[in-house]
Design an enzyme around this catalytic site. Structure first.
Site, short mmCIF file in Angstrom:
data_model
loop_
_atom_site.label_atom_id
_atom_site.label_comp_id
_atom_site.label_asym_id
_atom_site.label_seq_id
_atom_site.Cartn_x
_atom_site.Cartn_y
_atom_site.Cartn_z
CE1 TYR A 77 101.12 -10.46 -1.15
CE2 TYR A 77 101.66 -12.70 -2.52
CZ TYR A 77 101.77 -11.43 -2.24
OH TYR A 77 102.77 -10.77 -3.08
CG ASP B 97 106.03 -11.21 -3.98
OD1 ASP B 97 106.97 -10.49 -3.44
OD2 ASP B 97 104.75 -10.72 -4.41
CG ASP C 209 103.50 -8.09 -0.04
OD1 ASP C 209 103.28 -7.94 1.21
OD2 ASP C 209 103.09 -7.64 -0.91
NE ARG D 80 101.33 -7.94 -4.93
CZ ARG D 80 101.11 -7.17 -3.85
NH1 ARG D 80 100.21 -6.43 -3.80
NH2 ARG D 80 102.38 -7.09 -2.97
CD GLU E 151 105.78 -5.53 -0.40
OE1 GLU E 151 105.27 -5.17 -1.36
OE2 GLU E 151 106.44 -6.48 -0.35
CE LYS E 152 101.32 -3.82 0.21
NZ LYS E 152 101.56 -5.11 0.25
#
Length: 657
Positions: free
Chosen positions: A329, A104, A102, A331, A7-8
């Protein structure tokens, strides 16, 4: 060749470090032998602006509304075209794709959107695997790489996120343009942004401010009975009068006595009178440690203790997670831990003992074999609670904010390995001259985990009556006769509701169900943990400040005149959390394969036209005397949020929820 799409960049680097091979950094990816790791940086693709569907929509006009795309379009971000092209090229050269977004809903959609541009055949689409990473340490990533799952298992999650994204676009684009244009007609030159989460949140603050402004304090009275064990003995404890139904005529709606004369009468009547113990309730209680943090509970605690805003907490946690790899993680919306990670406890506790001097006292008495209620695999979804990773801490490399948050997270984790807090609660009920009086006593027996939280180790008072000195009620038995030395009237004054602070506003968002009247909707919001998500709450609060709908007054958060005016113009359906609850119910049903995307979107489209007609017929006269927000003016474009590597969303050009 295997291609992992992270994702990043920070996640890509962490994955590469856990893989065998040279890990050579290339332009846009890392070469690890038979595996390449590439990355997104937020959403590389985003919802097209209205003018992409029709050039006329570049200028805002009421007659264009509602704007409803026939075929939805995603456009590459201007700064993401090069990376997107590279990922496509790498995908063509690979025979295995791994989704490493991520863990989610938004992270699932973000990478799925990129994979959808590859136009894979059905067979190859089924071969895409999912890597779920919630801890950036090499050991944790190695475990995750050994537990890859088919990405197809997560398609409903992605569809749910896509439905949410498009619904927010439809609602936000149409209602923001409508309200902004109506505001312009009244002479207001600011953007009046609308969102299914931001608008009910603004309404909460507006309503709280209105309650404060309209509050009229009034006096009320309580009566204490000063009790002795027998006539002629010294005062041993106090008991609080419990007004009966016969007193309702002299009480407010909360049962507080408004008549000083009545209170004086009770105090006089019970003075120098015997008292009969009509009830004794003694209970041995034990309370386990508080669960580890999710993001919201961490944000609330950090706001209370350090005055940090929700966005500051999120940004600091991202640094602890990505740059320092000290926490898992951040969030996360979960406060539980999988049982198979309990074996990591000795190593994590040892790392804290060796590198965090401020936590050494907390670590005394920690037993890594102890298993609190936090270890519950069934309560864990895609990600677990926020905990330390076990990496050695170098405090010199952390900012003050990072140190503070790390210690909060670590202390909450350490508490899981301390014994329960044990205490005895005693409640004594007395009858004096026909009236009922109650005294409470709490005796601590074992502090347990409570000793870790110094500010919370005071002897808390049970909920009703007065708090006796420890041991004062020990020998009292039901049926015993005591003596009331005197009655005392206590003069009180009602207090206005407190203005929202960062902590209380976040608390209201996570406990938004109490603001909903419909019982079924209340249950939905309880089950989905409130208004907004762990990832978006901070950015939504910040957006309301940027739009000048909210302002700070010291630690208090208040609505601006523009915020009040906007809420006053909108129907209740737009300012209450009920619509968000309905959306969440449908979106959750989609993620569980119990409902479909098309039905959800059709229902929303059918609701837009009458809503636009209702608001379109209103004159926004409350805005006629308001200046534009400082340094801002209404334009033909709007701001949008997109995910970034440093947090869940950042402001750029389309309205967030």
């Amino acid at each position: 060749m295997r291609l992992i799409i992270a994702e990043k960049p920070s996640l890509a680097r962490a994955i590469a470090q856990a893989l065998p091979g040279s890990g050579r950094r290339q332009d846009g990816y890392i070469d690890c032998g038979d595996t390449r790791v590439t990355w997104c940086f937020g959403h590389l693709l985003e919802q097209a602006e209205p003018e992409a569907y029709d050039p006329r929509y570049k200028r805002w006009h009421l007659e264009h509304l509602p704007i409803i795309p026939d075929q939805w379009q995603l456009k590459p971000r201007a700064d993401a075209r090069k990376q997107l092209s590279l990922i496509k090229k790498l995908a063509k050269e690979s025979d295995q794709l791994v989704h490493a977004g991520d863990p989610d809903r938004e992270g699932q959609l973000l990478v799925d959107e990129v994979i959808s541009t590859f136009r894979l055949g059905a067979a190859r689409q089924q071969q895409v695997q999912r890597l779920l990473v919630s801890d950036l340490t090499p050991a944790a990533i190695t475990r995750a790489l050994k537990a890859l799952r088919p990405n197809s298992e997560f398609i409903p999650l992605s569809v749910s996120a896509l439905a949410r994204s498009r619904a927010d676009w439809l609602y936000g684009i149409n209602m923001t343009r409508l309200c902004t244009l109506k505001g312009r007609q009244a002479g207001y030159q600011g953007v009046l942004s609308i969102g299914r989460v931001q608008t009910p949140l603004l309404a909460l603050v507006v309503q709280r401010d209105a309650s404060i402004a309209s509050f009229s304090p009034h006096d009320y009275f309580e009566v204490d009975a000063c009790m002795a064990m027998a006539q002629g003995r010294a005062e041993a404890f106090r008991a609080r009068w419990q007004p009966s139904e016969a007193c309702e005529a002299w009480c407010d709606e909360e049962g507080r006595v408004l008549s000083a004369r009545l209170a004086d009468h009770v105090a006089t009547t019970i003075t120098n009178q015997p008292a009969t113990v009509s009830g004794v309730d003694r209970k041995q209680k034990r309370q386990g440690p508080p669960l580890p943090y999710n993001l919201s509970t961490l944000q609330i605690d950090a706001a209370k203790r350090f005055g940090m805003s929700a966005q500051q907490v999120l940004d600091t946690c991202q640094a602890l997670y990505e740059r320092h790899t000290l926490i898992t993680y951040p969030r996360s919306d979960c406060r539980y831990l999988p049982k198979d990670q309990h074996g990591n406890a000795p190593g994590i506790l040892a790392s804290l003992a060796g590198s965090a001097p401020s936590l050494r006292d907390a670590l005394k008495g920690a037993d890594s074999s102890r298993e609190s209620k936090a270890w519950n695999t069934r309560q864990v979804g895609a990600h677990h609670a926020i905990i330390p990773t076990g990496r050695a801490l170098d405090a010199d490399k952390l900012s003050q904010a990072e140190q503070r948050l790390f210690e909060l997270i670590a202390r909450q984790y350490i508490a899981q390995f301390h014994p329960a807090w044990c205490f005895q609660d005693t409640r004594i009920e007395l009858r004096i001259e026909g009236g009922t009086f109650v005294a409470n006593e709490r005796i601590w027996q074992t502090a347990g985990w409570k000793a870790l939280f110094q500010k919370e180790t005071t002897q808390e008072t049970p909920n009703s009556g007065t708090q006796a000195n420890p041991g004062a009620l020990d020998d009292i038995k039901e049926g015993a006769t005591l003596w009331c030395l005197r009655g005392e009237r206590l003069d009180r004054t009602t207090q206005a509701p407190a203005p929202f602070t960062d902590a209380s506003l976040l608390s209201a968002m996570t406990n938004i169900a109490r603001f909903v009247t419909d019982a079924e909707l209340r249950k939905v919001l309880r089950d989905t943990d409130g208004l907004g998500t762990e990832a978006t709450r901070a950015s939504i609060i910040e957006l309301l400040f940027k739009r000048s709908f909210l302002r700070r007054d010291g630690k208090s958060i208040r609505a601006s005149e523009a915020g009040k005016a906007l809420v006053s113009q909108l129907p209740a359906s737009m300012t209450t959390p009920d619509m968000t609850a309905r959306w969440e119910a449908e979106l959750n049903a989609i993620s569980r394969r119990e409902a479909g995307y098309q039905g959800f979107m059709t229902q929303l489209v059918e609701q837009l036209t009458p809503l636009i007609e209702t608001l379109g017929n209103q004159s926004f006269t409350d805005f006629s005397a308001l200046p534009a927000p400082p340094g801002k003016k209404a334009t033909g474009t709007r701001r949008r949020t997109r995910k970034s590597s440093g947090g869940r969303s950042r402001t750029t050009g389309k309205s967030p929820t």
